[in-house]
Design a protein around this motif. Sequence first.
Motif, short mmCIF file in Angstrom:
data_model
loop_
_atom_site.label_atom_id
_atom_site.label_comp_id
_atom_site.label_asym_id
_atom_site.label_seq_id
_atom_site.Cartn_x
_atom_site.Cartn_y
_atom_site.Cartn_z
N HIS A 187 0.87 -1.18 0.00
CA HIS A 187 0.00 0.00 0.00
C HIS A 187 0.90 1.23 0.00
O HIS A 187 1.80 1.35 0.85
CB HIS A 187 -0.89 -0.03 1.24
CG HIS A 187 -1.92 1.07 1.29
ND1 HIS A 187 -1.62 2.35 1.71
CD2 HIS A 187 -3.24 1.07 0.96
CE1 HIS A 187 -2.71 3.10 1.65
NE2 HIS A 187 -3.71 2.34 1.20
N PHE A 188 0.67 2.16 -0.94
CA PHE A 188 1.56 3.31 -1.08
C PHE A 188 1.56 4.19 0.17
O PHE A 188 2.61 4.60 0.64
CB PHE A 188 1.14 4.14 -2.30
CG PHE A 188 1.43 3.48 -3.62
CD1 PHE A 188 2.74 3.33 -4.06
CD2 PHE A 188 0.41 3.01 -4.42
CE1 PHE A 188 3.02 2.73 -5.28
CE2 PHE A 188 0.67 2.41 -5.63
CZ PHE A 188 1.98 2.25 -6.07
N GLY A 189 0.37 4.47 0.70
CA GLY A 189 0.29 5.36 1.86
C GLY A 189 0.97 4.78 3.08
O GLY A 189 1.73 5.48 3.78
N ARG A 190 0.69 3.50 3.38
CA ARG A 190 1.29 2.88 4.57
C ARG A 190 2.80 2.76 4.41
O ARG A 190 3.55 2.93 5.38
CB ARG A 190 0.67 1.50 4.82
CG ARG A 190 -0.77 1.57 5.31
CD ARG A 190 -1.19 0.24 5.91
NE ARG A 190 -1.12 -0.85 4.94
CZ ARG A 190 -2.12 -1.23 4.16
NH1 ARG A 190 -3.29 -0.58 4.22
NH2 ARG A 190 -1.99 -2.23 3.32
N ALA A 191 3.26 2.44 3.19
CA ALA A 191 4.70 2.32 2.95
C ALA A 191 5.40 3.66 3.17
O ALA A 191 6.48 3.73 3.76
CB ALA A 191 4.97 1.80 1.54
N ALA A 192 4.77 4.74 2.69
CA ALA A 192 5.34 6.08 2.88
C ALA A 192 5.42 6.42 4.36
O ALA A 192 6.42 6.96 4.84
CB ALA A 192 4.51 7.12 2.14
N GLU A 193 4.36 6.07 5.10
CA GLU A 193 4.34 6.35 6.54
C GLU A 193 5.44 5.59 7.27
O GLU A 193 6.11 6.15 8.15
CB GLU A 193 2.97 5.96 7.11
CG GLU A 193 2.79 6.31 8.57
CD GLU A 193 1.40 5.97 9.08
OE1 GLU A 193 1.19 6.04 10.30
OE2 GLU A 193 0.53 5.63 8.25
N GLY A 220 8.64 7.27 6.81
CA GLY A 220 8.72 8.62 7.34
C GLY A 220 8.75 9.70 6.28
O GLY A 220 9.36 10.76 6.48
N VAL A 221 8.11 9.43 5.12
CA VAL A 221 8.06 10.41 4.05
C VAL A 221 6.61 10.58 3.60
O VAL A 221 5.74 9.79 3.98
CB VAL A 221 8.92 9.98 2.84
CG1 VAL A 221 10.38 9.82 3.24
CG2 VAL A 221 8.40 8.66 2.23
N THR A 222 6.37 11.60 2.80
CA THR A 222 5.03 11.78 2.24
C THR A 222 4.84 10.84 1.06
O THR A 222 5.81 10.34 0.47
CB THR A 222 4.82 13.22 1.77
OG1 THR A 222 5.74 13.49 0.69
CG2 THR A 222 5.08 14.20 2.90
#
Length: 277
Positions: free
Chosen positions: A16-22, A25-27
């Motif tokens: 998942h793009f959002g969870r991976a970014a979180e 620690g990036v947007t």
Amino acid sequence: MIDKLELLLALAKERHFGRAAEVCGVTQPTMSTGLKQLEEILGVMLVQRGSRFQGFTPEGERALDWARRIVGDARAMRDEINGLKHQLSGEIRIAAIPTVLGMVAALTTPYRARHPEVRFRIQSTTSSEVLGLLENLEVDAGLTYIENEPIGKVRTIPLYNESYRLLTAPDAMFGDRETVTWTEVGQVPLCLLTPDMQNRRIIDRALRSVGAEATPTLTSNSLLVLFTHVKTGRWASVMPAKLAETLGLSDTVRSSSIAFAISRSQRSPLASSLALS
């Protein structure tokens, strides 16, 4: 490059793009830009894009294999260089199947005596989960069986050969015996681990090899549950000898060795370092 490969690994884990970014620690835009830059560097499409994550391309799957190697080596290099400058510190993450949890202290205790700044995080998982955690670099070492089911691309170091014992009440069937056979084990009402546990599959194969079949009256993925039921005097179970020693015996539990028990080695990628203690 290492940072971009870290993004790729996080996406493989979270799917998942959002969870991976979180996790990184990036947007999400920063993550998307990093992945696109990695694709430009390699000259291939790595991720199947859409409104949500759809998977990796064949090239992306291959890049993942390389990312795990490169990132793993980079982390190991940083740890080794820091260890040369300072006393070893940080956290060692170990995933272990339930049947070996009793002997983990034999590795961690002497290791920490040599490196008091090191912390440990131990988690109990199935054998397949151990391999998945290792592959995704979520743990540093895994304690599991080998030579029984595929273990993937990991470096293995033997710790010990496993043998099995029948735990039962002294006044129960075969409770007065020092040694029993697998054929006799098949005659006892057993409580065993659930079939998703590799130890259970080993026991099932041992019984089938002598024409017997496991028909447990109770199953659980917890060895503590099995042992407490054996202590009632109404159940019996088959457990690894080292685990039986760790749990200890009482007036209500008798341990009998099983003749012709199938041996299994256990190995850990970090065991060579731990064994130095």
